[in-house]
Write a protein that holds these residues in place. Structure first.
Motif, short mmCIF file in Angstrom:
data_model
loop_
_atom_site.label_atom_id
_atom_site.label_comp_id
_atom_site.label_asym_id
_atom_site.label_seq_id
_atom_site.Cartn_x
_atom_site.Cartn_y
_atom_site.Cartn_z
N GLU A 160 0.49 7.12 -7.35
CA GLU A 160 -0.95 7.83 -7.44
C GLU A 160 -2.16 6.75 -7.07
OE1 GLU A 160 -3.85 9.09 -10.89
OE2 GLU A 160 -1.67 9.93 -11.24
N LEU A 161 -1.89 5.27 -7.36
CA LEU A 161 -2.75 4.47 -6.78
C LEU A 161 -2.40 4.36 -5.17
CD1 LEU A 161 -2.67 1.49 -9.58
CD2 LEU A 161 -4.63 3.13 -8.87
N ALA A 162 -1.37 4.55 -4.70
CA ALA A 162 -1.10 4.35 -3.30
C ALA A 162 -1.39 5.74 -2.59
CB ALA A 162 0.34 3.70 -2.96
N GLY A 163 -1.80 6.63 -3.22
CA GLY A 163 -1.97 7.95 -2.73
C GLY A 163 -0.81 8.59 -2.03
N ILE A 209 8.53 5.90 -3.66
CA ILE A 209 9.96 5.55 -4.08
C ILE A 209 10.46 5.10 -2.63
CG2 ILE A 209 12.36 5.82 -4.85
CD1 ILE A 209 10.85 7.36 -7.39
N ALA A 210 10.59 6.13 -1.71
CA ALA A 210 11.20 5.96 -0.31
C ALA A 210 10.37 4.70 0.35
CB ALA A 210 11.09 7.09 0.52
N GLU A 211 9.21 4.61 0.35
CA GLU A 211 8.35 3.55 0.82
C GLU A 211 8.43 2.10 0.32
OE1 GLU A 211 6.67 3.57 3.69
OE2 GLU A 211 6.93 5.75 4.08
N ALA A 212 8.51 2.09 -0.81
CA ALA A 212 8.89 0.95 -1.70
C ALA A 212 10.39 0.31 -1.59
CB ALA A 212 8.57 1.03 -3.23
N ALA A 213 11.28 1.25 -1.52
CA ALA A 213 12.74 0.96 -1.06
C ALA A 213 12.74 0.50 0.04
CB ALA A 213 13.78 1.96 -1.27
N THR A 263 8.87 -6.57 3.48
CA THR A 263 7.51 -6.54 3.64
C THR A 263 6.93 -5.93 2.44
OG1 THR A 263 8.01 -4.11 4.28
CG2 THR A 263 8.17 -5.86 6.01
N ARG A 264 5.75 -5.78 2.44
CA ARG A 264 4.86 -5.29 1.39
C ARG A 264 5.13 -3.70 0.99
NH1 ARG A 264 -1.37 -6.93 2.01
NH2 ARG A 264 -1.26 -5.63 0.33
N PRO A 265 5.02 -3.54 -0.28
CA PRO A 265 5.25 -2.02 -0.63
C PRO A 265 4.06 -1.37 -0.60
CG PRO A 265 5.07 -3.53 -2.66
CD PRO A 265 5.11 -4.37 -1.47
N PRO A 266 3.98 -0.11 -0.51
CA PRO A 266 2.70 0.60 -0.22
C PRO A 266 1.68 0.55 -1.35
CG PRO A 266 4.65 2.28 -0.87
CD PRO A 266 5.06 0.89 -0.49
N MET A 267 0.53 0.22 -1.14
CA MET A 267 -0.42 -0.22 -1.97
C MET A 267 -1.66 0.52 -1.93
SD MET A 267 -0.31 -4.26 -1.86
CE MET A 267 -1.03 -4.63 -3.13
N HIS A 268 -2.59 0.71 -3.06
CA HIS A 268 -3.87 1.33 -3.15
C HIS A 268 -4.75 0.77 -1.63
CE1 HIS A 268 -8.11 1.59 -4.10
NE2 HIS A 268 -7.77 2.69 -4.32
N ASP A 269 -5.25 1.44 -1.07
CA ASP A 269 -6.05 1.09 0.15
C ASP A 269 -7.43 1.56 0.02
OD1 ASP A 269 -6.94 0.45 2.61
OD2 ASP A 269 -5.70 1.45 3.68
N PRO A 270 -8.67 0.85 -0.14
CA PRO A 270 -9.84 1.37 -0.39
C PRO A 270 -10.32 2.26 0.71
CG PRO A 270 -9.77 -0.94 -0.78
CD PRO A 270 -8.35 -0.61 -0.20
N LEU A 271 -9.71 2.03 2.07
CA LEU A 271 -10.15 2.60 3.24
C LEU A 271 -9.45 4.25 3.16
CD1 LEU A 271 -9.42 0.29 6.38
CD2 LEU A 271 -11.75 1.04 5.45
N ARG A 272 -8.63 4.28 2.50
CA ARG A 272 -8.04 5.56 2.16
C ARG A 272 -8.84 6.48 1.32
NH1 ARG A 272 -2.67 8.13 1.83
NH2 ARG A 272 -1.88 6.15 2.63
#
Length: 124
Positions: free
Chosen positions: A16-19, A26-30, A37-46
């Motif tokens: 939810e935080l990552a949008g 789960i797919a992106e984090a895996a 690399t970095r997992p998907p994260m919350h992006d203030p630009l989003r």
């Protein structure tokens, strides 16, 4: 893959935080773990983009209402009763756009300062 309820709740919260939806997160984090690399994260630009898109939709609706009000004004010589409400809605949306632009500017300024700091040669 088997996960406990607590683990699923943690993943839902991160998604939810990552949008993202849970499965997408789960797919992106895996993949991020596999690629180191970095997992998907919350992006203030989003967040800013979503606010601007929401405001755009609302402004289109208000614009349609204002066109109807002008047509009624030309036809009858009096403004419709709901015109004041439509103008108030317009001002609220414009205020949200202004706030979003300010937030976006602050985010860009912080990113610029980080980039400048990262470019400096180490002090000796």
């Amino acid at each position: 893959m088997r996960l406990g309820d607590d683990e699923i709740a943690e993943l839902r919260s991160a998604a939810e935080l990552a949008g993202l939806r849970l499965s997408g997160y789960i797919a992106e984090a895996a993949l991020a773990a596999a690629r180191n690399t970095r997992p998907p994260m919350h992006d203030p630009l989003r967040d800013c983009l979503m606010e601007v898109l929401s405001a755009e939709t609302q402004l289109r609706r208000v614009g349609g209402n204002l066109n109807q009000a002008v047509a009624a004004l030309h036809a009858t010589g009096t403004a419709p009763a709901w015109l004041e409400h439509a103008l108030g809605a317009t001002m609220r949306v414009v205020a949200r756009v202004d706030e979003t632009i300010d937030a976006l500017g602050r985010h860009i300024d912080r990113a610029d300062r980080r980039r400048q700091r990262d470019r400096r040669p180490p002090s000796t």
